[in-house]
Write a protein that holds these residues in place. Structure first.
Motif, short mmCIF file in Angstrom:
data_model
loop_
_atom_site.label_atom_id
_atom_site.label_comp_id
_atom_site.label_asym_id
_atom_site.label_seq_id
_atom_site.Cartn_x
_atom_site.Cartn_y
_atom_site.Cartn_z
N THR A 264 -7.51 -4.81 13.04
CA THR A 264 -8.60 -4.21 12.29
C THR A 264 -8.86 -4.98 11.00
OG1 THR A 264 -8.10 -2.01 13.17
CG2 THR A 264 -9.38 -2.10 11.14
N PHE B 213 -11.08 0.65 20.44
CA PHE B 213 -10.58 -0.32 19.47
C PHE B 213 -10.64 -1.74 20.05
CE2 PHE B 213 -6.89 -2.90 18.58
CZ PHE B 213 -6.89 -2.96 17.20
N ASN C 295 -12.68 3.69 15.14
CA ASN C 295 -11.80 2.65 15.64
C ASN C 295 -10.60 3.26 16.37
OD1 ASN C 295 -11.61 -0.20 15.77
ND2 ASN C 295 -9.89 -0.16 14.36
N ASN C 296 -10.86 3.85 17.54
CA ASN C 296 -9.82 4.53 18.31
C ASN C 296 -9.51 3.76 19.60
OD1 ASN C 296 -9.87 7.11 16.64
ND2 ASN C 296 -11.99 7.00 17.31
N ILE C 297 -8.35 4.07 20.19
CA ILE C 297 -8.00 3.51 21.49
C ILE C 297 -9.03 3.98 22.52
CG2 ILE C 297 -6.23 3.38 23.27
CD1 ILE C 297 -5.45 1.99 20.67
N THR D 122 -0.66 6.70 19.87
CA THR D 122 -2.02 6.30 20.25
C THR D 122 -3.00 6.52 19.11
OG1 THR D 122 -1.52 6.92 22.53
CG2 THR D 122 -3.83 6.59 21.97
N ARG E 268 -6.10 7.15 9.22
CA ARG E 268 -5.37 7.08 10.48
C ARG E 268 -4.07 7.88 10.42
NH1 ARG E 268 -8.79 5.64 13.46
NH2 ARG E 268 -7.70 7.20 14.70
N GLY F 203 -2.57 -2.79 15.75
CA GLY F 203 -3.92 -2.30 15.53
C GLY F 203 -4.38 -2.48 14.09
N THR G 85 -3.17 10.92 12.84
CA THR G 85 -1.93 10.86 13.62
C THR G 85 -1.19 12.20 13.56
OG1 THR G 85 -1.69 8.48 13.26
CG2 THR G 85 0.30 9.69 13.87
N GLY H 115 -2.28 3.76 16.40
CA GLY H 115 -2.74 2.44 16.83
C GLY H 115 -1.76 1.32 16.62
N VAL I 294 0.93 -0.28 20.70
CA VAL I 294 0.71 0.93 21.50
C VAL I 294 1.17 0.76 22.95
CG1 VAL I 294 -1.04 2.48 22.43
CG2 VAL I 294 -1.19 1.72 20.07
#
Length: 302
Positions: A269, A92, A121-123, A258, A287, A265, A291, A261, A233
Motif C-alpha cells: 500500500t 487489495f 483497500n481490502n482483501i 485478513t 486498519r 499489505g 481488525t 492485511g 495473509v
C-alpha cells in the motif's frame, strides 16, 4: 535508530539467504509463481483500464451522468464511487492505487483520499470465498456472513467519515476534455505494468520473510501463526488452517489476519500511494480498528 534497524534487517536477510540458500530460492520462486499465475492476470487488465479511464477524462463523464444518484449514496461525494466499487470488487491493492491516482489527477480532496484508501483497500472477495473459506476452512456456506464481517465495518466507518468531510467541488457543466488516444493508452499500459512489477517484488520479498519466520518459529505452533499471520495473509491463513486450534479460534484469527492485511499489505500500500500525499499513519490506525471489529464480530458468530 530507524536507520540502524533498517541496516540490521537487511543484514539479517542477507545472512538468512547465505545460510538457507535452497529454502530462500524455493520461497522466492513460490512468491513469483503466485504473482505470475494469480495476481498478474487478475489485476493487470483492470489496472491498465483504470489508468486509461482516469487519464482520458471518461471517468468525469461517467460520474457527471450518475451524479444525482451518487450524491445520495455517498453523501455528496460522487467521486468516491469509483474507488469504492473498484476496491471492494477487485480487492487489495486496487483500492489504494485507484484512490492515489484520482488524488494525483485532482479528482479528490486530501482528506477524502485518506478515508477512501483505508476504506477500500481490502482483501478481494474472490480470495476470501475461494482460498480462505472453501480451500482452507471448508465452510463455503459462510461466504455472505464472512463478507459482512470483513466489508461492512470499513464501509460503514468510511461512509460515516466521508459524510463529515468537505467534498471536492465539481463543475456544474459537463466535462469537455475527454480524450482517448494512443498516448493515453500507452501511459495506461506502462503504469499498469510498473504497478504490477512492484507488487511482484514485494510478494517475493515477503515470501522470503515468511520463510524466515518459519525457521524462527520452528515447531512452536502459536509462534508460527503469530509471525506468519502478521507478515503475510496467504501463508498466515494456511498455517492457521493447518494448526490444531478449534474452528471457534481459527475463524476469528483468520478474519483478524485478513482484515489487517499483514505487513506485506502495508508495504504494498505504501508503494501504491507513494508521492500522492495520502496518510499512511491514518491508514494503519483505520486498519487496526477494523481488525479488532472484524475479529470481535467473527467471535460472536461461531
Amino acid at each position: 535508530m530507524k536507520k540502524k534497524l533498517s541496516i540490521f534487517i537487511i543484514l539479517l536477510f542477507i545472512l538468512f539467504i547465505l545460510i538457507y540458500p535452497a529454502d530462500c530460492a524455493k520461497a522466492a520462486a513460490g512468491g513469483l509463481v503466485l504473482w505470475y499465475e494469480n495476481i498478474l492476470p487478475a489485476l493487470l487488465p483492470f489496472s491498465i483500464f483504470s489508468n486509461i479511464l482516469i487519464q482520458s477524462g471518461y471517468l468525469d463523464d461517467m460520474l457527471y451522468v450518475a451524479r444525482p444518484a451518487l450524491n445520495r449514496l455517498f453523501f455528496c461525494h460522487p467521486q468516491a464511487a469509483y474507488p469504492i466499487v473498484a476496491g471492494f470488487l477487485f480487492g487489495f491493492p486496487i483500492g489504494s492505487k485507484t484512490t492515489a491516482d484520482m488524488l494525483r489527477e485532482g479528482k479528490l480532496e486530501k482528506k477524502e483520499a485518506d478515508i477512501l484508501c483505508a476504506m477500500c483497500n481490502n482483501i478481494s472477495p474472490a480470495f476470501v470465498s475461494g482460498y480462505i473459506l472453501a480451500s482452507s476452512l471448508g465452510v463455503y456456506h459462510m461466504t455472505w456472513i464472512t463478507y459482512a464481517v470483513l466489508y461492512l465495518p470499513p464501509l460503514i466507518c468510511g461512509l460515516f467519515l466521508l459524510k463529515r468531510q468537505k467534498a471536492k467541488k465539481w463543475h456544474t457543466a459537463p466535462p469537455v476534455r475527454s480524450n482517448l488516444n494512443f498516448q493515453v493508452i500507452d501511459a495506461g499500459i506502462m503504469n499498469g505494468f510498473e504497478t504490477l512489477l512492484k507488487l511482484g517484488g514485494y510478494v517475493m520479498l515477503f515470501s522470503l520473510l515468511t520463510q524466515m519466520c518459519v525457521h524462527i518459529a520452528g515447531k512452536e505452533e502459536f509462534t508460527l501463526i503469530a509471525l506468519t499471520g502478521v507478515t503475510e495473509v496467504t501463508n498466515g491463513v494456511h498455517n492457521i488452517a493447518q494448526s490444531s486450534l478449534p474452528f471457534q479460534c481459527k475463524y476469528p484469527i483468520m478474519m483478524a489476519v485478513t482484515a489487517f492485511g499483514g505487513l506485506s499489505g502495508l508495504a504494498q500500500t505504501a508503494s501504491m500511494i507513494k508521492g500522492s500525499g495520502i496518510s499512511m499513519r491514518f491508514y494503519i490506525k483505520f486498519r487496526l480498528v477494523q481488525t479488532l471489529i472484524s475479529a470481535a464480530l467473527a467471535s460472536l458468530i461461531v
